[in-house]
Motif scaffolding. Structure first.
Motif, PDB file in Angstrom:
ATOM      1  N   ARG A   1       0.839  -1.202   0.000  1.00 21.89           N
ATOM      2  CA  ARG A   1       0.000   0.000   0.000  1.00 21.89           C
ATOM      3  C   ARG A   1       0.872   1.249   0.000  1.00 21.89           C
ATOM      4  NH1 ARG A   1      -5.275  -1.505   2.604  1.00 21.89           N
ATOM      5  NH2 ARG A   1      -5.059  -3.679   3.251  1.00 21.89           N
ATOM      6  N   GLY A   2       0.707   2.072  -1.020  1.00 24.98           N
ATOM      7  CA  GLY A   2       1.351   3.375  -1.044  1.00 24.98           C
ATOM      8  C   GLY A   2       0.425   4.372  -0.365  1.00 24.98           C
ATOM      9  N   LEU A   3       0.773   4.805   0.843  1.00 19.07           N
ATOM     10  CA  LEU A   3      -0.148   5.584   1.659  1.00 19.07           C
ATOM     11  C   LEU A   3      -0.119   7.075   1.322  1.00 19.07           C
ATOM     12  CD1 LEU A   3       0.277   3.964   5.187  1.00 19.07           C
ATOM     13  CD2 LEU A   3      -1.206   3.291   3.292  1.00 19.07           C
ATOM     14  N   PRO A   4      -1.228   7.754   1.575  1.00 18.93           N
ATOM     15  CA  PRO A   4      -1.261   9.210   1.374  1.00 18.93           C
ATOM     16  C   PRO A   4      -0.200   9.906   2.217  1.00 18.93           C
ATOM     17  CG  PRO A   4      -3.489   8.362   1.643  1.00 18.93           C
ATOM     18  CD  PRO A   4      -2.552   7.228   1.968  1.00 18.93           C
ATOM     19  N   SER A   5       0.376  10.957   1.641  1.00 14.47           N
ATOM     20  CA  SER A   5       1.370  11.763   2.346  1.00 14.47           C
ATOM     21  C   SER A   5       1.364  13.150   1.723  1.00 14.47           C
ATOM     22  CB  SER A   5       2.771  11.136   2.224  1.00 14.47           C
ATOM     23  OG  SER A   5       3.359  11.482   0.982  1.00 14.47           O
ATOM     24  N   PRO A   6       2.037  14.117   2.324  1.00 15.99           N
ATOM     25  CA  PRO A   6       2.077  15.465   1.750  1.00 15.99           C
ATOM     26  C   PRO A   6       3.171  15.638   0.705  1.00 15.99           C
ATOM     27  CG  PRO A   6       3.129  15.494   3.886  1.00 15.99           C
ATOM     28  CD  PRO A   6       2.609  14.100   3.685  1.00 15.99           C
ATOM     29  N   TYR A   7       3.512  14.562   0.009  1.00 19.12           N
ATOM     30  CA  TYR A   7       4.554  14.622  -1.007  1.00 19.12           C
ATOM     31  C   TYR A   7       4.116  13.893  -2.271  1.00 19.12           C
ATOM     32  CZ  TYR A   7       7.170  15.946   3.096  1.00 19.12           C
ATOM     33  OH  TYR A   7       7.563  16.591   4.240  1.00 19.12           O
TER      34      TYR A   7
ATOM     35  N   LEU B   1      -0.683  14.125  -4.995  1.00 19.32           N
ATOM     36  CA  LEU B   1      -1.274  14.003  -3.673  1.00 19.32           C
ATOM     37  C   LEU B   1      -2.577  13.218  -3.789  1.00 19.32           C
ATOM     38  CD1 LEU B   1      -0.745  17.657  -2.370  1.00 19.32           C
ATOM     39  CD2 LEU B   1       0.717  15.655  -2.005  1.00 19.32           C
ATOM     40  N   HIS B   2      -2.774  12.281  -2.877  1.00 16.67           N
ATOM     41  CA  HIS B   2      -3.965  11.435  -2.956  1.00 16.67           C
ATOM     42  C   HIS B   2      -4.443  11.086  -1.554  1.00 16.67           C
ATOM     43  CE1 HIS B   2      -1.488   7.770  -2.077  1.00 16.67           C
ATOM     44  NE2 HIS B   2      -0.557   8.494  -2.679  1.00 16.67           N
ATOM     45  N   THR B   3      -5.710  10.781  -1.424  1.00 19.00           N
ATOM     46  CA  THR B   3      -6.300  10.477  -0.116  1.00 19.00           C
ATOM     47  C   THR B   3      -6.736   9.022   0.002  1.00 19.00           C
ATOM     48  OG1 THR B   3      -8.454  11.240  -0.903  1.00 19.00           O
ATOM     49  CG2 THR B   3      -7.078  12.852   0.254  1.00 19.00           C
ATOM     50  N   THR B   4      -6.345   8.199  -0.943  1.00 10.88           N
ATOM     51  CA  THR B   4      -6.592   6.761  -0.870  1.00 10.88           C
ATOM     52  C   THR B   4      -5.290   6.034  -1.170  1.00 10.88           C
ATOM     53  OG1 THR B   4      -7.275   6.726  -3.196  1.00 10.88           O
ATOM     54  CG2 THR B   4      -9.021   6.943  -1.532  1.00 10.88           C
ATOM     55  N   PRO B   5      -5.118   4.815  -0.668  1.00 14.18           N
ATOM     56  CA  PRO B   5      -3.854   4.110  -0.900  1.00 14.18           C
ATOM     57  C   PRO B   5      -3.709   3.637  -2.339  1.00 14.18           C
ATOM     58  CG  PRO B   5      -5.392   2.687   0.264  1.00 14.18           C
ATOM     59  CD  PRO B   5      -6.040   4.045   0.199  1.00 14.18           C
ATOM     60  N   GLU B   6      -2.484   3.691  -2.836  1.00 10.53           N
ATOM     61  CA  GLU B   6      -2.148   3.089  -4.124  1.00 10.53           C
ATOM     62  C   GLU B   6      -1.739   1.645  -3.873  1.00 10.53           C
ATOM     63  OE1 GLU B   6      -2.444   4.195  -7.049  1.00 10.53           O
ATOM     64  OE2 GLU B   6      -2.240   6.374  -7.077  1.00 10.53           O
ATOM     65  N   GLU B   7      -2.222   0.714  -4.682  1.00  9.75           N
ATOM     66  CA  GLU B   7      -1.905  -0.695  -4.495  1.00  9.75           C
ATOM     67  C   GLU B   7      -0.896  -1.161  -5.538  1.00  9.75           C
ATOM     68  OE1 GLU B   7      -5.380  -3.110  -4.347  1.00  9.75           O
ATOM     69  OE2 GLU B   7      -5.999  -2.345  -2.393  1.00  9.75           O
ATOM     70  N   ILE B   8       0.216  -1.703  -5.049  1.00 10.15           N
ATOM     71  CA  ILE B   8       1.254  -2.274  -5.900  1.00 10.15           C
ATOM     72  C   ILE B   8       1.258  -3.781  -5.677  1.00 10.15           C
ATOM     73  CG2 ILE B   8       3.723  -2.362  -6.408  1.00 10.15           C
ATOM     74  CD1 ILE B   8       3.866   0.540  -5.396  1.00 10.15           C
ATOM     75  N   VAL B   9       0.959  -4.518  -6.722  1.00  5.65           N
ATOM     76  CA  VAL B   9       0.898  -5.978  -6.648  1.00  5.65           C
ATOM     77  C   VAL B   9       2.269  -6.532  -7.011  1.00  5.65           C
ATOM     78  CG1 VAL B   9      -0.247  -8.045  -7.534  1.00  5.65           C
ATOM     79  CG2 VAL B   9      -1.528  -5.899  -7.319  1.00  5.65           C
TER      80      VAL B   9
ATOM     81  N   SER C   1      -1.154  20.247  -8.795  1.00  7.85           N
ATOM     82  CA  SER C   1      -2.587  20.028  -8.996  1.00  7.85           C
ATOM     83  C   SER C   1      -2.883  19.202 -10.234  1.00  7.85           C
ATOM     84  CB  SER C   1      -3.330  21.364  -9.074  1.00  7.85           C
ATOM     85  OG  SER C   1      -2.813  22.161 -10.126  1.00  7.85           O
ATOM     86  N   ASP C   2      -2.003  19.244 -11.235  1.00  8.11           N
ATOM     87  CA  ASP C   2      -2.234  18.461 -12.453  1.00  8.11           C
ATOM     88  C   ASP C   2      -2.216  16.958 -12.188  1.00  8.11           C
ATOM     89  OD1 ASP C   2      -2.402  20.789 -13.871  1.00  8.11           O
ATOM     90  OD2 ASP C   2      -0.668  20.412 -15.170  1.00  8.11           O
ATOM     91  N   LEU C   3      -1.594  16.557 -11.079  1.00  2.46           N
ATOM     92  CA  LEU C   3      -1.450  15.132 -10.767  1.00  2.46           C
ATOM     93  C   LEU C   3      -2.265  14.705  -9.555  1.00  2.46           C
ATOM     94  CD1 LEU C   3       2.409  14.984 -11.288  1.00  2.46           C
ATOM     95  CD2 LEU C   3       0.705  13.898 -12.759  1.00  2.46           C
ATOM     96  N   ALA C   4      -3.074  15.588  -9.024  1.00  2.00           N
ATOM     97  CA  ALA C   4      -3.814  15.279  -7.800  1.00  2.00           C
ATOM     98  C   ALA C   4      -4.709  14.059  -7.992  1.00  2.00           C
ATOM     99  CB  ALA C   4      -4.663  16.468  -7.382  1.00  2.00           C
ATOM    100  N   GLY C   5      -4.560  13.092  -7.088  1.00  2.00           N
ATOM    101  CA  GLY C   5      -5.429  11.929  -7.075  1.00  2.00           C
ATOM    102  C   GLY C   5      -5.133  10.887  -8.124  1.00  2.00           C
ATOM    103  N   ILE C   6      -4.047  11.032  -8.889  1.00  2.00           N
ATOM    104  CA  ILE C   6      -3.750  10.068  -9.948  1.00  2.00           C
ATOM    105  C   ILE C   6      -2.286   9.655  -9.899  1.00  2.00           C
ATOM    106  CG2 ILE C   6      -5.560  10.921 -11.487  1.00  2.00           C
ATOM    107  CD1 ILE C   6      -3.365  12.373 -13.084  1.00  2.00           C
TER     108      ILE C   6
ATOM    109  N   GLY D   1      -3.536  19.379   5.458  1.00  2.00           N
ATOM    110  CA  GLY D   1      -3.218  19.219   6.872  1.00  2.00           C
ATOM    111  C   GLY D   1      -3.527  17.824   7.370  1.00  2.00           C
ATOM    112  N   ARG D   2      -4.619  17.275   6.885  1.00  2.00           N
ATOM    113  CA  ARG D   2      -4.989  15.906   7.263  1.00  2.00           C
ATOM    114  C   ARG D   2      -3.917  14.915   6.801  1.00  2.00           C
ATOM    115  NH1 ARG D   2     -10.119  12.564   4.745  1.00  2.00           N
ATOM    116  NH2 ARG D   2     -10.195  10.881   6.308  1.00  2.00           N
ATOM    117  N   MET D   3      -3.414  15.093   5.581  1.00  2.32           N
ATOM    118  CA  MET D   3      -2.363  14.222   5.056  1.00  2.32           C
ATOM    119  C   MET D   3      -1.095  14.332   5.902  1.00  2.32           C
ATOM    120  SD  MET D   3      -2.577  14.959   0.995  1.00  2.32           S
ATOM    121  CE  MET D   3      -3.881  14.303  -0.049  1.00  2.32           C
TER     122      MET D   3
END
Length: 279
Positions: free
Chosen positions: A33-39, A69-77, A103-108, A207-209
């Protein structure tokens, strides 16, 4: 068998990026799991490419991946083998290094080619051919320093947004948004609009991240050291109402409880040498 190391980037890149190499093999297949972070994240693999689960549930193979930046985990299989260099990227340096706002990459997460084009291919070839971690980090330094154009004309990040971001991350999300707005001299609404346009997330989400990232790093450090986890203490020190609040945040941002995350990831955490610091 596993190997990993953190690297210090060259002087022009310090404060913008951090390097963390990982080479894990021989373990059981699983999902990381790639977790959300401020980076932002830039991963350059060597050996086998990343296999990432996409939003529609399919799998994408990427030699280089760039995520916002993302608020859900990225899954690496993975099949027990993962090898590459994780470049942790300060969102304030996105314009300089990636040629676009965060912002161009937010959530992706996308293929490196989609953002850096030929630079991606050079990164892949240089990292693949390099010998050892010093060679891989030197290759990254060479390519990224040539791409760096800090504060290039026509591509500035507003000083008010810079200050607000630094305060949010430095305080791990404990500074209220209204206080940030007062500090930078903008209305709360204007700050929210400009901040989101640059980063892709609202100040409160950022701030949450930052708060979550600090909490999970502290949890990780205690687990690696074999110390008591002290979830209640981490929650209290991290600005959460209580342990239950922290656990809910793990459920929302990591997709699992803190203890399950540790059970799944502690091998990866130890082997990859994940640091307690970022750019």
């Amino acid at each position: 068998m596993s190997d990993g190391r953190s690297g210090v980037p060259g002087a022009p890149l310090r404060g913008h990026v951090a390097y963390h190499g990982y080479d894990m093999r021989g373990g059981p297949p699983g999902v990381h799991r790639g977790l959300p972070s401020p980076y932002l994240t830039l991963i350059v693999t060597f050996g086998e490419p990343l296999v990432m689960r996409t939003p529609d549930g399919s799998l994408a193979r990427r030699r280089t991946a760039i995520g916002g930046l993302h608020t859900t985990p990225e899954e690496i299989v993975h099949d027990g083998r993962q090898s590459g260099v994780h470049v942790v990227l300060d969102p304030l340096a996105a314009r300089a290094l990636l040629g676009r706002p965060a912002s161009d990459l937010a959530g992706i997460t996308v293929d490196g080619d989609d953002v850096l084009g030929a630079v991606t291919r050079e990164l892949e070839e240089r990292v693949e051919a390099a010998e050892g971690w010093d060679g891989r980090f030197a290759a990254l330094d060479d390519v990224l320093q040539r791409a760096l154009a800090v504060d290039a004309p026509g591509r500035p990040v507003a000083p008010e947004v810079r200050r607000a971001w630094r305060r949010l991350v430095g305080s791990a999300g404990t500074v209220p948004v209204h206080a940030l707005a007062d500090e930078v001299g903008w209305s709360e609404r204007h700050l929210g609009q400009r901040f989101r346009a640059e980063m892709g997330v609202a100040p409160k989400v950022a701030g949450r991240m930052a708060r979550f990232d600090r909490a999970r790093r502290r949890l990780q450090a205690r687990a690696v050291a074999g110390a008591p986890l002290g979830l209640a203490d981490i929650a209290a020190d991290g600005g959460y109402a209580d342990q239950a609040h922290l656990t809910r945040e793990f459920g929302a941002l990591a997709g699992c409880s803190p203890t399950r995350w540790l059970a799944e990831e502690i091998g990866n955490v130890q082997d990859a040498g994940t640091p307690d610091t970022a750019p």
